[in-house]
Design an enzyme around this catalytic site. Structure first.
Site, PDB file in Angstrom:
ATOM      1  N   CYS A 101       2.816  -4.706   3.505  1.00  0.00           N
ATOM      2  CA  CYS A 101       2.414  -5.201   2.194  1.00  0.00           C
ATOM      3  C   CYS A 101       3.488  -4.805   1.180  1.00  0.00           C
ATOM      4  CB  CYS A 101       1.066  -4.612   1.800  1.00  0.00           C
ATOM      5  SG  CYS A 101       1.097  -2.802   1.628  1.00  0.00           S
TER       6      CYS A 101
ATOM      7  N   HIS B 195       1.552   5.304   6.774  1.00  0.00           N
ATOM      8  CA  HIS B 195       0.879   5.824   7.958  1.00  0.00           C
ATOM      9  C   HIS B 195       1.225   5.020   9.205  1.00  0.00           C
ATOM     10  CE1 HIS B 195      -2.365   8.070   5.424  1.00  0.00           C
ATOM     11  NE2 HIS B 195      -1.235   8.739   5.546  1.00  0.00           N
TER      12      HIS B 195
ATOM     13  N   GLU C 135      -4.831   9.369   0.140  1.00  0.00           N
ATOM     14  CA  GLU C 135      -5.201   8.605  -1.053  1.00  0.00           C
ATOM     15  C   GLU C 135      -6.425   9.205  -1.734  1.00  0.00           C
ATOM     16  OE1 GLU C 135      -6.737   4.181  -2.338  1.00  0.00           O
ATOM     17  OE2 GLU C 135      -5.495   4.343  -0.538  1.00  0.00           O
TER      18      GLU C 135
ATOM     19  N   THR D  18      -8.435   2.285  -1.568  1.00  0.00           N
ATOM     20  CA  THR D  18      -8.017   0.874  -1.596  1.00  0.00           C
ATOM     21  C   THR D  18      -8.016   0.196  -0.232  1.00  0.00           C
ATOM     22  OG1 THR D  18      -5.664   1.427  -1.338  1.00  0.00           O
ATOM     23  CG2 THR D  18      -6.527   1.309  -3.592  1.00  0.00           C
TER      24      THR D  18
ATOM     25  N   CYS E 160      -7.386  -3.316  -2.296  1.00  0.00           N
ATOM     26  CA  CYS E 160      -6.124  -4.018  -2.541  1.00  0.00           C
ATOM     27  C   CYS E 160      -6.122  -5.395  -1.889  1.00  0.00           C
ATOM     28  CB  CYS E 160      -4.945  -3.163  -2.074  1.00  0.00           C
ATOM     29  SG  CYS E 160      -4.404  -3.443  -0.391  1.00  0.00           S
TER      30      CYS E 160
ATOM     31  N   SER F 234       1.171  -1.137   7.363  1.00  0.00           N
ATOM     32  CA  SER F 234       2.307  -0.225   7.526  1.00  0.00           C
ATOM     33  C   SER F 234       3.000  -0.402   8.881  1.00  0.00           C
ATOM     34  CB  SER F 234       1.833   1.229   7.372  1.00  0.00           C
ATOM     35  OG  SER F 234       0.700   1.475   8.189  1.00  0.00           O
TER      36      SER F 234
END
Length: 333
Positions: free
Chosen positions: A14, A45, A139, A186, A216, A287
């Site tokens: 992303c 991650h 997070e 998110t 997100c 990721s």
């Protein structure tokens, strides 16, 4: 024997992940004469990404700033720390400033938005109910650190009991039931988050929701594609590290709809998985590098020379600005 592959689109990196990885790569090259770069927590991650940055750019990853002292005894360091895409508690930034080091904040802007909301609502006297999947997720730690005296960690309703530090949304208590706001990690499951918020609304009729959804866009888009593809396939392959929250949510959704396997790389694939399988879905976490997906397709082409690949959807066209290096003594917030 033929095989059809439904390749999810969008998938993989992303905008926040691209921004964070490029920030590390650029800083490592620009600061090479000063020394090695240090990154606080895994920049994203995914083990492959972290290992590539370590091996190709000489980057050092730490989970505690106290580890830097030992690193300095063995390596020449550039006296700059990059904060990971997942965000940090404010005290970590203050520690870096106290060390006299520079920092680069590669926190995803969508995570920063949640941090800002946590501070704002806490200053207005609200209790923040922070929905997450684990108190150990970076997070969650970062957002909680913005207003620890006003924040209560709440488990997604499907995760109740997994982490005793996360309150049950059905029984969570707050000082003033009329001044409560809900924020979320998110990278959660959209459906599970919606249901958790519904439970909280039943408990707290005056519950405040931020004007914009905290989940997100990349999380939603990838989950939507899994939901669209899963009914059409006999097997779903999800490329993700086991500690990627968004990736594991993709795996959970796929597994709830069809047979699914989580893999880190093509090396994890087993030929017997494909016996009697006519259609396979493939997606990857936000990721996960795209070359790992292409390695899986190459493996399948060796097994099925007439492999058919169906790829529908659109790539996201979102880009985040490169974070600046903040020198010692300068406030970056």
């Amino acid at each position: 024997m033929s095989l059809r592959v439904y390749l999810a689109k969008p998938r993989g990196f992303c905008a926040g992940v691209v921004m964070a990885i490029q920030a590390v790569e650029k800083a490592a090259l620009e600061l090479a004469d000063e020394g090695d770069l240090v990154v606080y927590h895994s920049i994203v991650h995914n083990d492959v990404v972290v290992n590539r940055l370590r091996e190709q750019y000489g980057v050092h990853f730490v989970e505690d700033l106290a580890e830097i002292a030992e690193l300095e005894r063995r390596h020449k360091l550039a006296r700059t720390v990059v904060f990971s895409a997942h965000g940090i508690p404010p005290q970590v930034r203050e520690q870096v400033r106290a060390m006299g080091w520079s920092y680069i904040d590669a926190t995803c802007p969508l995570v920063t938005k949640v941090h800002t909301e946590a501070r704002r609502y806490a200053e207005q006297g609200y209790t923040v109910l922070l929905i997450g999947d684990s108190a150990d997720h970076q997070e969650v730690k970062g957002t909680y650190g913005e207003a620890p005296g006003h924040t209560v960690l709440v488990a997604v309703h499907t995760h109740v009991g997994r982490d005793p530090r996360m309150a049950d949304p059905r029984t969570v208590r707050v000082p003033d039931p009329d001044r409560v706001v809900v924020l979320t990690q998110t990278t959660l499951s959209v459906d599970d988050t919606d249901r958790t918020i519904e439970i909280l609304k039943e408990r707290f009729p005056n519950l405040v929701l931020p004007s914009r959804d905290d989940l997100c866009y990349a999380t939603k888009n990838r989950q939507d594609q899994v939901g669209r593809i899963a009914p059409q396939v006999d097997l779903f392959l999800v490329l993700t590290s086991s500690y990627s929250s968004n990736g594991m949510r993709l795996y959970e959704i796929a597994r709830s709809m069809t047979r699914a396997e989580r893999i880190d790389t093509a090396a994890d694939l087993r030929p017997e998985w494909f016996e009697g399988v006519g259609a396979v879905g493939i997606t990857s976490a936000a990721s996960t590098p795209e070359d790992l997906v292409q390695d899986v397709l190459a493996y399948l082409r060796r097994l099925f020379p007439d492999l058919e690949v169906v790829e529908e959807g659109e790539w996201e066209r979102i880009h985040f600005r490169e974070p600046a290096r903040v020198p010692p003594g300068v406030s970056g917030v």
